[in-house]
Write a protein that holds these residues in place. Structure first.
Motif, PDB file in Angstrom:
ATOM      1  N   MET A  57       7.211   9.161 -21.992  1.00 18.75           N
ATOM      2  CA  MET A  57       6.473   7.917 -22.144  1.00 18.75           C
ATOM      3  C   MET A  57       5.265   8.161 -23.057  1.00 18.75           C
ATOM      4  SD  MET A  57       5.214   5.241 -19.276  1.00 18.75           S
ATOM      5  CE  MET A  57       3.629   5.763 -18.695  1.00 18.75           C
ATOM      6  N   GLN A  58       5.075   7.287 -24.002  1.00 22.99           N
ATOM      7  CA  GLN A  58       3.978   7.410 -24.961  1.00 22.99           C
ATOM      8  C   GLN A  58       2.641   7.153 -24.279  1.00 22.99           C
ATOM      9  OE1 GLN A  58       4.743   8.360 -28.010  1.00 22.99           O
ATOM     10  NE2 GLN A  58       2.692   8.306 -28.849  1.00 22.99           N
ATOM     11  N   ASN A  59       1.638   7.939 -24.601  1.00 21.17           N
ATOM     12  CA  ASN A  59       0.297   7.783 -24.043  1.00 21.17           C
ATOM     13  C   ASN A  59      -0.372   6.576 -24.701  1.00 21.17           C
ATOM     14  OD1 ASN A  59      -2.423   7.987 -23.366  1.00 21.17           O
ATOM     15  ND2 ASN A  59      -2.435  10.204 -23.464  1.00 21.17           N
ATOM     16  N   PRO A  60      -0.715   5.517 -23.921  1.00 20.63           N
ATOM     17  CA  PRO A  60      -1.329   4.328 -24.506  1.00 20.63           C
ATOM     18  C   PRO A  60      -2.762   4.552 -24.996  1.00 20.63           C
ATOM     19  CG  PRO A  60      -1.277   4.134 -22.120  1.00 20.63           C
ATOM     20  CD  PRO A  60      -0.528   5.396 -22.468  1.00 20.63           C
ATOM     21  N   ASN A  61      -3.362   5.682 -24.638  1.00 22.22           N
ATOM     22  CA  ASN A  61      -4.736   5.977 -25.046  1.00 22.22           C
ATOM     23  C   ASN A  61      -4.816   6.668 -26.405  1.00 22.22           C
ATOM     24  OD1 ASN A  61      -5.870   4.930 -22.654  1.00 22.22           O
ATOM     25  ND2 ASN A  61      -5.333   6.828 -21.597  1.00 22.22           N
ATOM     26  N   ILE A  62      -3.663   6.975 -26.992  1.00 17.20           N
ATOM     27  CA  ILE A  62      -3.617   7.663 -28.290  1.00 17.20           C
ATOM     28  C   ILE A  62      -2.920   6.766 -29.303  1.00 17.20           C
ATOM     29  CG2 ILE A  62      -2.825   9.721 -29.539  1.00 17.20           C
ATOM     30  CD1 ILE A  62      -4.751  10.409 -27.286  1.00 17.20           C
ATOM     31  N   ASN A  63      -3.527   6.609 -30.474  1.00 12.41           N
ATOM     32  CA  ASN A  63      -2.919   5.842 -31.550  1.00 12.41           C
ATOM     33  C   ASN A  63      -3.025   6.653 -32.847  1.00 12.41           C
ATOM     34  OD1 ASN A  63      -1.777   3.669 -33.005  1.00 12.41           O
ATOM     35  ND2 ASN A  63      -3.816   2.919 -33.537  1.00 12.41           N
ATOM     36  N   ILE A  64      -1.878   7.123 -33.335  1.00 11.73           N
ATOM     37  CA  ILE A  64      -1.877   7.899 -34.578  1.00 11.73           C
ATOM     38  C   ILE A  64      -2.031   6.944 -35.751  1.00 11.73           C
ATOM     39  CG2 ILE A  64      -0.512   9.384 -36.097  1.00 11.73           C
ATOM     40  CD1 ILE A  64       0.605  10.717 -33.593  1.00 11.73           C
ATOM     41  N   ILE A  65      -3.054   7.188 -36.562  1.00 12.50           N
ATOM     42  CA  ILE A  65      -3.364   6.343 -37.711  1.00 12.50           C
ATOM     43  C   ILE A  65      -2.676   6.859 -38.969  1.00 12.50           C
ATOM     44  CG2 ILE A  65      -5.237   5.518 -39.201  1.00 12.50           C
ATOM     45  CD1 ILE A  65      -7.103   5.890 -36.740  1.00 12.50           C
ATOM     46  N   LYS A  66      -2.724   8.176 -39.165  1.00 12.10           N
ATOM     47  CA  LYS A  66      -2.205   8.730 -40.416  1.00 12.10           C
ATOM     48  C   LYS A  66      -1.810  10.189 -40.206  1.00 12.10           C
ATOM     49  CE  LYS A  66      -5.354   9.433 -43.608  1.00 12.10           C
ATOM     50  NZ  LYS A  66      -6.299   9.322 -44.711  1.00 12.10           N
ATOM     51  N   THR A  67      -0.718  10.587 -40.845  1.00 14.97           N
ATOM     52  CA  THR A  67      -0.289  11.988 -40.864  1.00 14.97           C
ATOM     53  C   THR A  67      -0.127  12.423 -42.317  1.00 14.97           C
ATOM     54  OG1 THR A  67       0.889  11.740 -38.752  1.00 14.97           O
ATOM     55  CG2 THR A  67       1.496  13.624 -40.134  1.00 14.97           C
ATOM     56  N   GLU A  68      -0.834  13.482 -42.691  1.00 21.47           N
ATOM     57  CA  GLU A  68      -0.762  14.020 -44.050  1.00 21.47           C
ATOM     58  C   GLU A  68      -0.190  15.427 -43.995  1.00 21.47           C
ATOM     59  OE1 GLU A  68      -4.640  13.429 -46.298  1.00 21.47           O
ATOM     60  OE2 GLU A  68      -5.236  13.064 -44.216  1.00 21.47           O
ATOM     61  N   ILE A  69       0.759  15.731 -44.866  1.00 23.35           N
ATOM     62  CA  ILE A  69       1.282  17.095 -44.967  1.00 23.35           C
ATOM     63  C   ILE A  69       0.326  17.905 -45.839  1.00 23.35           C
ATOM     64  CG2 ILE A  69       3.165  18.541 -45.831  1.00 23.35           C
ATOM     65  CD1 ILE A  69       5.078  16.239 -45.174  1.00 23.35           C
ATOM     66  N   LYS A  96     -11.655   7.111 -24.645  1.00 26.15           N
ATOM     67  CA  LYS A  96     -12.444   8.018 -23.819  1.00 26.15           C
ATOM     68  C   LYS A  96     -12.599   7.433 -22.416  1.00 26.15           C
ATOM     69  CE  LYS A  96     -16.163   9.238 -26.022  1.00 26.15           C
ATOM     70  NZ  LYS A  96     -17.284   9.435 -26.947  1.00 26.15           N
ATOM     71  N   LYS A  97     -13.097   8.237 -21.496  1.00 28.72           N
ATOM     72  CA  LYS A  97     -13.257   7.812 -20.093  1.00 28.72           C
ATOM     73  C   LYS A  97     -14.150   6.588 -19.949  1.00 28.72           C
ATOM     74  CE  LYS A  97     -12.728  12.386 -18.073  1.00 28.72           C
ATOM     75  NZ  LYS A  97     -13.387  13.460 -17.317  1.00 28.72           N
ATOM     76  N   ASP A  98     -15.156   6.463 -20.833  1.00 31.48           N
ATOM     77  CA  ASP A  98     -16.093   5.335 -20.726  1.00 31.48           C
ATOM     78  C   ASP A  98     -15.550   4.041 -21.348  1.00 31.48           C
ATOM     79  OD1 ASP A  98     -16.313   5.715 -23.459  1.00 31.48           O
ATOM     80  OD2 ASP A  98     -18.419   6.346 -23.415  1.00 31.48           O
ATOM     81  N   GLY A  99     -14.285   4.088 -21.833  1.00 28.22           N
ATOM     82  CA  GLY A  99     -13.660   2.895 -22.395  1.00 28.22           C
ATOM     83  C   GLY A  99     -13.787   2.751 -23.902  1.00 28.22           C
ATOM     84  N   THR A 100     -14.634   3.552 -24.516  1.00 29.39           N
ATOM     85  CA  THR A 100     -14.769   3.500 -25.971  1.00 29.39           C
ATOM     86  C   THR A 100     -13.645   4.312 -26.616  1.00 29.39           C
ATOM     87  OG1 THR A 100     -16.216   5.438 -26.056  1.00 29.39           O
ATOM     88  CG2 THR A 100     -17.283   3.278 -25.793  1.00 29.39           C
ATOM     89  N   THR A 101     -13.453   4.092 -27.892  1.00 30.77           N
ATOM     90  CA  THR A 101     -12.464   4.896 -28.622  1.00 30.77           C
ATOM     91  C   THR A 101     -13.178   5.720 -29.681  1.00 30.77           C
ATOM     92  OG1 THR A 101     -12.017   3.148 -30.214  1.00 30.77           O
ATOM     93  CG2 THR A 101     -10.592   3.248 -28.281  1.00 30.77           C
ATOM     94  N   GLU A 102     -12.549   6.817 -30.037  1.00 29.69           N
ATOM     95  CA  GLU A 102     -13.102   7.720 -31.027  1.00 29.69           C
ATOM     96  C   GLU A 102     -11.986   8.111 -31.990  1.00 29.69           C
ATOM     97  OE1 GLU A 102     -16.105  11.068 -30.170  1.00 29.69           O
ATOM     98  OE2 GLU A 102     -14.149  12.065 -30.058  1.00 29.69           O
TER      99      GLU A 102
END
Length: 193
Positions: free
Chosen positions: A1-13, A30-36
């Motif tokens: 199951m995909q982790n809903p807290n992670i969103n991959i934006i870009k992958t560069e080789i 993050k735990k406080d609800g913000t994203t980084e």
């Protein structure tokens, strides 16, 4: 199951010279609800398998010794490492891979292997999952010298040690390979040898 807290934006080789080094940019909740937004590099060399051959009757194990450049760069003055037989899956299932690698590297033809666990070996930077196996061996199973494949640049020495000597080699830092230490400790914990 995909982790809903992670969103991959870009992958560069960054490199695909030997295997693939990717730079991945993603957001993480993050735990406080913000994203980084973070960026990390991940080395993808595929998954692998490792095996420790043991002989209950003689109380011995088969290990290998070969040059490992990363250890040489990081202070291993000879660059030689004693380790359990291992290899990349190369699109095989783990059991078939480890049987093939065992024959290529050690010269032993085994038919029965026991999978004991799986582990990520360096999850901070390498994607590889390693499948861990053990198998009994006897002198009758030795069908070739081993040593690896010349076309893969392998120059592998096949070693046989008493189980007790191999354990002592961990203590005196003659064996410093994590996968090998894990398999030797597994045999000790389970009282297999």
């Amino acid at each position: 199951m995909q982790n809903p807290n992670i969103n991959i934006i870009k992958t560069e080789i960054l490199s695909d010279n030997w295997y693939t080094l990717n730079k991945v940019t993603y957001t993480i909740a993050k735990k406080d609800g913000t994203t980084e937004t973070q960026s990390r590099e991940a080395y993808d060399r595929g998954n692998g398998a490792v095996i420790l051959l043991y002989n209950k009757t003689s109380g011995t194990v088969i290990l290998t010794r070969q040059f490992r450049l990363p250890t040489f760069i990081n202070g291993n003055t000879t660059g030689m490492l004693i380790e359990a037989c291992a290899g990349l899956l190369d699109n095989d299932n783990p059991e078939e891979c480890i049987k093939r690698e065992t024959e290529e590297e050690t010269g032993y033809k085994i038919s029965k292997v026991e999978k004991v666990f799986e582990a990520y070996m360096s999850p901070g930077s390498v994607t590889e999952i390693l499948h861990f196996f053990i198998a009994e061996y006897s002198s009758e199973m030795k069908i070739a010298d081993g040593g690896g494949l010349e076309e893969e640049g392998e120059n592998i020495e096949v070693l046989e040690f008493s189980f007790e000597d191999a354990l002592s080699m961990i203590d005196n830092e003659e064996i410093m390979d994590a996968k090998t230490i894990m398999l030797l400790q597994h045999l000790r914990i389970k009282n297999i040898v």
